[in-house]
Write an enzyme that holds these catalytic residues in place. Structure first.
Site, PDB file in Angstrom:
ATOM      1  N   LYS A  10       0.827  -1.219   0.000  1.00 23.86           N
ATOM      2  CA  LYS A  10       0.000   0.000   0.000  1.00 23.86           C
ATOM      3  C   LYS A  10       0.859   1.266   0.000  1.00 23.86           C
ATOM      4  O   LYS A  10       0.589   2.202  -0.746  1.00 23.86           O
ATOM      5  CB  LYS A  10      -0.907   0.045   1.240  1.00 23.86           C
ATOM      6  CG  LYS A  10      -1.929  -1.065   1.315  1.00 23.86           C
ATOM      7  CD  LYS A  10      -2.907  -0.856   2.474  1.00 23.86           C
ATOM      8  CE  LYS A  10      -2.252  -0.869   3.842  1.00 23.86           C
ATOM      9  NZ  LYS A  10      -1.719  -2.182   4.243  1.00 23.86           N
ATOM     10  N   ARG A  85      -9.774   1.247   8.470  1.00 27.11           N
ATOM     11  CA  ARG A  85      -9.380  -0.126   8.774  1.00 27.11           C
ATOM     12  C   ARG A  85     -10.546  -0.924   9.344  1.00 27.11           C
ATOM     13  O   ARG A  85     -10.420  -2.137   9.525  1.00 27.11           O
ATOM     14  CB  ARG A  85      -8.296  -0.132   9.853  1.00 27.11           C
ATOM     15  CG  ARG A  85      -6.923   0.312   9.411  1.00 27.11           C
ATOM     16  CD  ARG A  85      -6.208  -0.798   8.671  1.00 27.11           C
ATOM     17  NE  ARG A  85      -4.934  -1.214   9.205  1.00 27.11           N
ATOM     18  CZ  ARG A  85      -3.780  -0.622   8.975  1.00 27.11           C
ATOM     19  NH1 ARG A  85      -3.700   0.459   8.235  1.00 27.11           N
ATOM     20  NH2 ARG A  85      -2.661  -1.115   9.469  1.00 27.11           N
ATOM     21  N   ARG A 124      11.282  -6.268   5.431  1.00 23.61           N
ATOM     22  CA  ARG A 124      11.200  -4.868   5.844  1.00 23.61           C
ATOM     23  C   ARG A 124      11.727  -4.709   7.273  1.00 23.61           C
ATOM     24  O   ARG A 124      12.368  -3.711   7.597  1.00 23.61           O
ATOM     25  CB  ARG A 124       9.741  -4.397   5.762  1.00 23.61           C
ATOM     26  CG  ARG A 124       9.572  -2.920   6.042  1.00 23.61           C
ATOM     27  CD  ARG A 124       8.180  -2.456   5.705  1.00 23.61           C
ATOM     28  NE  ARG A 124       7.225  -2.851   6.722  1.00 23.61           N
ATOM     29  CZ  ARG A 124       5.907  -2.641   6.634  1.00 23.61           C
ATOM     30  NH1 ARG A 124       5.410  -2.067   5.559  1.00 23.61           N
ATOM     31  NH2 ARG A 124       5.094  -3.017   7.592  1.00 23.61           N
ATOM     32  N   ARG A 130      11.167  -1.396  11.769  1.00 24.55           N
ATOM     33  CA  ARG A 130       9.887  -0.993  12.362  1.00 24.55           C
ATOM     34  C   ARG A 130       9.585  -1.914  13.532  1.00 24.55           C
ATOM     35  O   ARG A 130       9.678  -3.135  13.400  1.00 24.55           O
ATOM     36  CB  ARG A 130       8.790  -1.116  11.302  1.00 24.55           C
ATOM     37  CG  ARG A 130       8.190   0.226  10.930  1.00 24.55           C
ATOM     38  CD  ARG A 130       7.178   0.063   9.849  1.00 24.55           C
ATOM     39  NE  ARG A 130       5.916  -0.516  10.323  1.00 24.55           N
ATOM     40  CZ  ARG A 130       4.797  -0.486   9.629  1.00 24.55           C
ATOM     41  NH1 ARG A 130       4.769   0.089   8.447  1.00 24.55           N
ATOM     42  NH2 ARG A 130       3.705  -1.035  10.111  1.00 24.55           N
ATOM     43  N   ARG A 141      -1.188  -8.932  12.996  1.00 28.77           N
ATOM     44  CA  ARG A 141      -1.698  -7.933  12.054  1.00 28.77           C
ATOM     45  C   ARG A 141      -2.434  -8.580  10.887  1.00 28.77           C
ATOM     46  O   ARG A 141      -3.405  -8.024  10.361  1.00 28.77           O
ATOM     47  CB  ARG A 141      -0.560  -7.030  11.574  1.00 28.77           C
ATOM     48  CG  ARG A 141      -0.233  -5.948  12.616  1.00 28.77           C
ATOM     49  CD  ARG A 141       1.211  -5.525  12.573  1.00 28.77           C
ATOM     50  NE  ARG A 141       1.576  -4.925  11.314  1.00 28.77           N
ATOM     51  CZ  ARG A 141       2.801  -5.033  10.779  1.00 28.77           C
ATOM     52  NH1 ARG A 141       3.735  -5.725  11.368  1.00 28.77           N
ATOM     53  NH2 ARG A 141       3.060  -4.435   9.645  1.00 28.77           N
TER      54      ARG A 141
HETATM   55  P1  AMP Z   1       0.297   0.683   8.801  1.00 24.37           P
HETATM   56  O1  AMP Z   1       1.509   1.521   8.643  1.00 24.37           O
HETATM   57  O2  AMP Z   1      -0.864   1.188   8.008  1.00 24.37           O
HETATM   58  O3  AMP Z   1       0.559  -0.776   8.568  1.00 24.37           O
HETATM   59  O4  AMP Z   1      -0.151   0.797  10.327  1.00 24.37           O
HETATM   60  C1  AMP Z   1       0.695   0.365  11.377  1.00 24.37           C
HETATM   61  C2  AMP Z   1      -0.111   0.219  12.665  1.00 24.37           C
HETATM   62  O5  AMP Z   1      -0.694   1.478  13.013  1.00 24.37           O
HETATM   63  C3  AMP Z   1      -1.283  -0.756  12.595  1.00 24.37           C
HETATM   64  O6  AMP Z   1      -0.892  -2.081  12.864  1.00 24.37           O
HETATM   65  C4  AMP Z   1      -2.204  -0.203  13.670  1.00 24.37           C
HETATM   66  O7  AMP Z   1      -1.758  -0.545  14.969  1.00 24.37           O
HETATM   67  C5  AMP Z   1      -2.004   1.298  13.522  1.00 24.37           C
HETATM   68  N1  AMP Z   1      -2.965   1.907  12.548  1.00 24.37           N
HETATM   69  C6  AMP Z   1      -2.676   2.540  11.381  1.00 24.37           C
HETATM   70  N2  AMP Z   1      -3.765   3.016  10.785  1.00 24.37           N
HETATM   71  C7  AMP Z   1      -4.803   2.672  11.587  1.00 24.37           C
HETATM   72  C8  AMP Z   1      -6.206   2.870  11.533  1.00 24.37           C
HETATM   73  N3  AMP Z   1      -6.786   3.528  10.509  1.00 24.37           N
HETATM   74  N4  AMP Z   1      -6.961   2.378  12.549  1.00 24.37           N
HETATM   75  C9  AMP Z   1      -6.414   1.732  13.593  1.00 24.37           C
HETATM   76  N5  AMP Z   1      -5.099   1.498  13.710  1.00 24.37           N
HETATM   77  C10 AMP Z   1      -4.294   1.972  12.729  1.00 24.37           C
END
Ligand code: AMP
Length: 183
Positions: A10, A85, A124, A130, A141
Site C-alpha cells: 500500500k 481499517r 522490511r 519498524r 496484524r
Molecule cells: P500501517 O503503517 O498502516 O501498517 O499501520 C501500522 C499500525 O498502526 C497498525 O498495525 C495499527 O496498529 C495502527 N494503525 C494505522 N492506521 C490505523 C487505523 N486507521 N486504525 C487503527 N489502527 C491503525
C-alpha cells in the site's frame, strides 16, 4: 483508497499513484508513527496497540480521520493508504465526505499471497527496523486484517467502487495495473 493486508505494498504503490494523480497520500500508520516518535498524547495512546499488532481504537482514529479530510491539503482529493481499517471508520469517512459533497471514488484492493506477505514484512523488519515488524506482531496484524479490515471490501463493493489489483510481481508492473484500475 488503497486496501490491502500488511505487506501488500500500500505504501509503495500509494506513493507512486499519488504522484501520478497529483494528490497527497495520507497514511494513518505514518501519522501515528510520527506521533509516537514525537511522544505526543496521541502517540502515547497508540504505541502499545501498534507494538502488539492491534488496531488503535476507533475513538482515537475517528478524530484523526476528520482532521485529515478537513485539512486544506485534502480539498482536491487524497489517496488514503491504510485507512479506514474498520467498518465504523469507513462509515465515518463516508459521513465526513458526504458533508463536503464528496465520496470515495475508487477502492483499489491489492491482492498478495499470504506467504509473500510474511516474507516481505520480515524483509522490511531487517531493512527499516519498524518495531511492529516481528513475526508475532506480523501474524497478529494479518489476523486483524482478515477479521476487521477485509470486511470493508464488501462494504465498498456495495458502493460499486472496488477494483482488485494483483499485487504480486515487480513494483513497476503493479503500478501499471494500479493506474489502469484507478481511472
Ligand atoms: P500501517 O503503517 O498502516 O501498517 O499501520 C501500522 C499500525 O498502526 C497498525 O498495525 C495499527 O496498529 C495502527 N494503525 C494505522 N492506521 C490505523 C487505523 N486507521 N486504525 C487503527 N489502527 C491503525
Amino acid at each position: 483508497m488503497i486496501l490491502g493486508a500488511p505487506g501488500s505494498g500500500k505504501g509503495t504503490q500509494g506513493k507512486l499513484l499519488a504522484e501520478h494523480l497529483r494528490v497527497p497520500q495520507v497514511s494513518t500508520g505514518e501519522l501515528l508513527r510520527a506521533a509516537v516518535k514525537r511522544g505526543t498524547p496521541l502517540g502515547k495512546q497508540a504505541k502499545t496497540y501498534m507494538d502488539q499488532g492491534l488496531l488503535v481504537p476507533d475513538e482515537v482514529i475517528l478524530g484523526l480521520i476528520r482532521e485529515i479530510l478537513d485539512s486544506r491539503d485534502a480539498a482536491g482529493g487524497v489517496l488514503m493508504d491504510g485507512f479506514p481499517r474498520t467498518v465504523p471508520q469507513a462509515a465515518a469517512v463516508d459521513r465526513v465526505l458526504a458533508d463536503r459533497k464528496a465520496r470515495v471514488d475508487r477502492v483499489l484492493v491489492l491482492e498478495v499471497d499470504e506467504g509473500e506477505l510474511v516474507n516481505r514484512l520480515l524483509g522490511r523488519a531487517a531493512k527499516e527496523g519498524r518495531s511492529d515488524d516481528n513475526l508475532e506482531s506480523i501474524k497478529q496484524r494479518l489476523q486483524v486484517y482478515h477479521a476487521q479490515t477485509a470486511p470493508l471490501i464488501s462494504y465498498y463493493e456495495r458502493q460499486g467502487v472496488v477494483r482488485r489489483v494483483p499485487g504480486m510481481g515487480q513494483v513497476e508492473e503493479i503500478q501499471v495495473r494500479m493506474r489502469a484500475a484507478a481511472t
